[in-house]
Scaffold this motif. Structure first.
Motif, mmCIF file in Angstrom:
data_model
loop_
_atom_site.group_PDB
_atom_site.id
_atom_site.type_symbol
_atom_site.label_atom_id
_atom_site.label_comp_id
_atom_site.label_asym_id
_atom_site.label_seq_id
_atom_site.Cartn_x
_atom_site.Cartn_y
_atom_site.Cartn_z
ATOM 1 N N ARG A 90 0.856 -1.205 0.000
ATOM 2 C CA ARG A 90 0.000 0.000 0.000
ATOM 3 C C ARG A 90 0.880 1.239 0.000
ATOM 4 N N TRP A 91 1.908 1.237 0.859
ATOM 5 C CA TRP A 91 2.848 2.349 0.941
ATOM 6 C C TRP A 91 3.491 2.585 -0.427
ATOM 7 N N PHE A 92 3.983 1.523 -1.041
ATOM 8 C CA PHE A 92 4.622 1.606 -2.353
ATOM 9 C C PHE A 92 3.640 2.141 -3.401
ATOM 10 N N SER A 93 2.430 1.626 -3.399
ATOM 11 C CA SER A 93 1.433 2.043 -4.389
ATOM 12 C C SER A 93 1.106 3.522 -4.282
ATOM 13 N N LEU A 94 0.969 4.010 -3.062
ATOM 14 C CA LEU A 94 0.689 5.436 -2.874
ATOM 15 C C LEU A 94 1.838 6.297 -3.382
ATOM 16 N N LEU A 95 3.070 5.903 -3.076
ATOM 17 C CA LEU A 95 4.224 6.654 -3.571
ATOM 18 C C LEU A 95 4.301 6.603 -5.094
ATOM 19 N N MET A 96 4.019 5.448 -5.646
ATOM 20 C CA MET A 96 4.069 5.300 -7.091
ATOM 21 C C MET A 96 2.996 6.170 -7.748
ATOM 22 N N ARG A 123 11.191 5.885 -7.239
ATOM 23 C CA ARG A 123 11.844 5.413 -8.460
ATOM 24 C C ARG A 123 12.728 4.241 -8.084
ATOM 25 N N TRP A 124 12.941 3.378 -9.054
ATOM 26 C CA TRP A 124 13.800 2.222 -8.812
ATOM 27 C C TRP A 124 14.465 1.819 -10.115
ATOM 28 N N CYS A 125 15.602 1.180 -9.970
ATOM 29 C CA CYS A 125 16.279 0.613 -11.139
ATOM 30 C C CYS A 125 17.150 -0.548 -10.665
ATOM 31 N N VAL A 132 13.296 7.672 -2.966
ATOM 32 C CA VAL A 132 12.009 8.247 -2.568
ATOM 33 C C VAL A 132 12.227 9.741 -2.380
ATOM 34 N N ASP A 133 11.377 10.519 -3.018
ATOM 35 C CA ASP A 133 11.480 11.979 -2.953
ATOM 36 C C ASP A 133 12.887 12.452 -3.319
ATOM 37 N N ASN A 134 13.431 11.859 -4.369
ATOM 38 C CA ASN A 134 14.766 12.195 -4.886
ATOM 39 C C ASN A 134 15.897 11.926 -3.902
ATOM 40 N N ARG A 135 15.677 11.027 -2.959
ATOM 41 C CA ARG A 135 16.713 10.642 -1.998
ATOM 42 C C ARG A 135 16.899 9.123 -2.069
ATOM 43 N N HIS A 136 18.134 8.701 -2.309
ATOM 44 C CA HIS A 136 18.424 7.267 -2.354
ATOM 45 C C HIS A 136 18.226 6.691 -0.954
ATOM 46 N N VAL A 137 17.387 5.662 -0.856
ATOM 47 C CA VAL A 137 17.092 5.102 0.463
ATOM 48 C C VAL A 137 17.380 3.612 0.585
ATOM 49 N N ALA A 138 17.608 2.915 -0.525
ATOM 50 C CA ALA A 138 17.852 1.476 -0.401
ATOM 51 C C ALA A 138 18.586 0.913 -1.604
ATOM 52 N N THR A 139 19.440 -0.053 -1.324
ATOM 53 C CA THR A 139 20.116 -0.858 -2.344
ATOM 54 C C THR A 139 20.119 -2.286 -1.818
ATOM 55 N N VAL A 194 12.583 5.382 5.182
ATOM 56 C CA VAL A 194 11.762 6.593 5.076
ATOM 57 C C VAL A 194 11.016 6.824 6.391
ATOM 58 N N GLN A 195 10.481 5.762 6.959
ATOM 59 C CA GLN A 195 9.762 5.906 8.230
ATOM 60 C C GLN A 195 10.709 6.302 9.363
ATOM 61 N N GLN A 196 11.907 5.750 9.378
ATOM 62 C CA GLN A 196 12.894 6.135 10.396
ATOM 63 C C GLN A 196 13.248 7.610 10.266
ATOM 64 N N GLN A 197 13.444 8.055 9.039
ATOM 65 C CA GLN A 197 13.794 9.455 8.798
ATOM 66 C C GLN A 197 12.666 10.374 9.261
ATOM 67 N N ARG A 198 11.436 9.997 9.000
ATOM 68 C CA ARG A 198 10.293 10.814 9.433
ATOM 69 C C ARG A 198 10.223 10.867 10.959
ATOM 70 N N SER A 199 10.514 9.762 11.623
ATOM 71 C CA SER A 199 10.526 9.741 13.087
ATOM 72 C C SER A 199 11.578 10.676 13.635
#
Length: 82
Positions: A25-31, A37-39, A49-56, A71-76
């Protein structure tokens, strides 16, 4: 004892299904909002997410889950700093 084990398995499966639903659900809303974005490159998935690399991560599923977590940790952290 087998009923107790069966009950625990059912509860674990329900928890895993709820976690999966929350992630996607989280992914779908962001999409939908074009915020994610992903590659794939060199056997790794990169997620932004929001032009910030968050995962590899090696798998798409792992990369999306890690991205959500970060992303959730950063928001906290940002909420605590306010």
């Amino acid at each position: 004892m087998s009923q107790s084990l069966h009950g625990r398995r059912v509860m674990a499966a329900a928890g895993a299904n709820a976690d999966d639903a929350e992630v996607w659900r989280w992914f779908s809303l962001l999409m939908q909002d074009r915020r994610v974005r992903w590659c794939q490159a060199h056997d790794r998935w990169f997620v932004t997410v929001d032009n910030r690399h968050v995962a590899t991560e090696p798998s798409f599923d792992e990369a999306i889950r890690r991205a959500k977590e970060r992303v959730q940790q950063q928001r906290s952290i940002e909420r605590c700093l306010r």
